[in-house]
Design a protein around this motif. Structure first.
Motif, short mmCIF file in Angstrom:
data_model
loop_
_atom_site.label_atom_id
_atom_site.label_comp_id
_atom_site.label_asym_id
_atom_site.label_seq_id
_atom_site.Cartn_x
_atom_site.Cartn_y
_atom_site.Cartn_z
N LYS A 66 -2.28 -3.61 1.93
CA LYS A 66 -1.16 -2.59 1.33
C LYS A 66 -0.24 -3.12 0.51
O LYS A 66 0.00 -4.37 0.82
CB LYS A 66 -0.67 -1.81 2.72
N ASP A 69 5.19 0.04 -4.28
CA ASP A 69 5.21 0.05 -5.67
C ASP A 69 6.80 0.12 -5.88
O ASP A 69 7.63 -0.32 -4.89
CB ASP A 69 4.69 1.14 -6.23
N THR A 75 0.89 1.85 -1.70
CA THR A 75 -0.37 2.16 -2.47
C THR A 75 -1.50 0.86 -1.81
O THR A 75 -1.06 -0.11 -1.26
CB THR A 75 -0.09 1.60 -3.88
N GLN A 111 -4.97 1.10 -12.71
CA GLN A 111 -4.76 1.19 -11.47
C GLN A 111 -5.18 0.09 -10.63
O GLN A 111 -4.40 -0.72 -9.88
CB GLN A 111 -5.24 2.37 -10.75
N TYR A 115 -3.30 -3.49 -8.54
CA TYR A 115 -3.95 -4.16 -7.29
C TYR A 115 -4.25 -5.60 -7.53
O TYR A 115 -3.79 -6.50 -6.59
CB TYR A 115 -5.21 -3.24 -6.81
N THR A 318 2.59 9.53 -0.86
CA THR A 318 1.85 8.80 -0.13
C THR A 318 1.83 9.44 1.29
O THR A 318 0.90 9.61 2.03
CB THR A 318 2.38 7.30 0.18
#
Length: 350
Positions: A66, A69, A75, A111, A115, A318
């Motif tokens: 996890k 942001d 995210t 995206q 990560y 979220t």
């Protein structure tokens, strides 16, 4: 339950329905690809052979990763596998990010880039932090980041058209190409793979079964979904009394009942009967029962969201996604009471 139950409302807007459907697909993906055995079998079929020779894929583990942001929203990648590298230091391993897409998402590679950046930061923090002082150590000359391999798994009703290389998202400035980040993702697009070419492993039947259902879930051909489901039940029949496969069959049924738009009542009844025969479960929910449960879940989730919105004006995206993804009615009912009584705005359920 208090005011949460009196404030239910309809959310008929198309985007909302799309978001909820996407969450249902994502939940199924995470629960099935979160099975280590399926992950091992999948990577054996998808990763380059040169990579497979250098890693111990049988020792794969699934990581729960996890991030936060810039707005402190949670995210996370859909699936992150951690696999040891043969002959490498125990603190160095390869991470494989598998990002699931049921829609043609053109932001996918961007995206994933986020990560990967966060995973690299965590890698550095973990390996270059003094365990006693908790302060960062100097970067050694021979220090190397753990490798990360991104995979986009798409299973929409049309082929994926998004970019798979990060450099292609930048404005085409002649002469600058060599300086752009060249992150390249492996694209595994189920919509472009013929049925007889779907990866399978005789020792891991769940791989072919899950991929088959993900591929056929959007089918508009009459009777195709029923035919495919009955076929995969035959594949799983020899293993149906093992707890893992018993659970998987029920999960497949729920996934199809929730998401298949073209499932007729007669086809559903035939699938139900075959499932009962295969796993010997007289308590299998019928399609009608699942639809009732699905409606109750949606109403309860929307009641929670309405209560939170009335009390705090806005709620984090979220948190909204987490609430809509809950499939336990009792949990939602407790959450509705909590939403009515909580004193501060929540940012997530974790």
């Amino acid at each position: 339950m208090r005011a949460a139950k009196t404030g239910r409302h309809r959310m008929g807007d198309k985007k909302k329905k799309t978001d909820e459907t996407k969450l249902q697909h994502s939940t199924f993906f995470e629960e099935t690809f979160g099975m280590p055995s399926l992950g091992v079998a999948f990577l054996k079929k998808v990763l380059p052979k040169k990579v497979l020779k250098q890693i111990d894929v049988e020792k794969l583990t699934v990581e729960k990763v996890k991030f936060r942001d810039t707005l402190f929203r949670e995210t996370r990648p859909d699936i992150v596998y951690n696999v040891p590298i043969l002959g490498a230091d125990e603190h160095v391993s390869v991470h494989i990010i598998v990002e699931h897409k049921s829609l043609d998402d053109h932001s996918a590679i961007y995206q994933i880039w986020g990560y990967i950046t966060q995973l690299c930061i965590q890698d550095v923090d973990k390996r270059l932090t003094d365990p006693e002082t908790k302060k960062p150590k100097a970067w050694p000359k021979d220090f190397k980041l753990s490798p990360i391999i991104p995979i986009i798994l798409h299973h929409g009703d049309k082929p994926f058209t998004g970019e798979t290389q990060l450099a292609h998202l930048f404005y085409p400035l002649p002469g600058a190409e060599e300086f752009l980040p060249r992150l390249q993702a492996i694209l595994f697009d189920l919509s472009t793979i013929e049925d007889d070419q779907l990866p399978s492993d005789p020792d891991t039947p769940e791989l072919h079964v899950v991929l088959t259902i993900m591929k056929v879930i959007f089918s508009k051909k009459k009777g195709e979904l029923k035919h495919k489901f009955l076929t995969i039940l035959d594949e799983l029949r020899p293993y149906s009394q093992e707890r893992k496969y018993y659970t998987l069959i029920r999960k497949l049924w729920y996934y199809v009942a929730y998401n298949a738009e073209k499932l007729t009542e007669s086809d559903a009844e035939e699938i139900e009967a075959s499932i009962r025969e295969t796993i010997g479960d007289s308590n299998m929910p019928t399609l009608a029962q699942i639809y009732i449960e699905k409606g109750e879940l949606k109403r309860e989730a929307k009641a929670v969201l309405l209560t939170l919105t009335k009390r705090f004006k806005t709620i984090p995206k979220t948190l909204e996604e987490q609430i809509l993804a809950i499939t336990d009615l009792a949990k939602l009912e407790k959450l509705a009471d909590f939403a009515y009584d909580c004193q501060t705005r929540m940012s997530s359920l974790t």
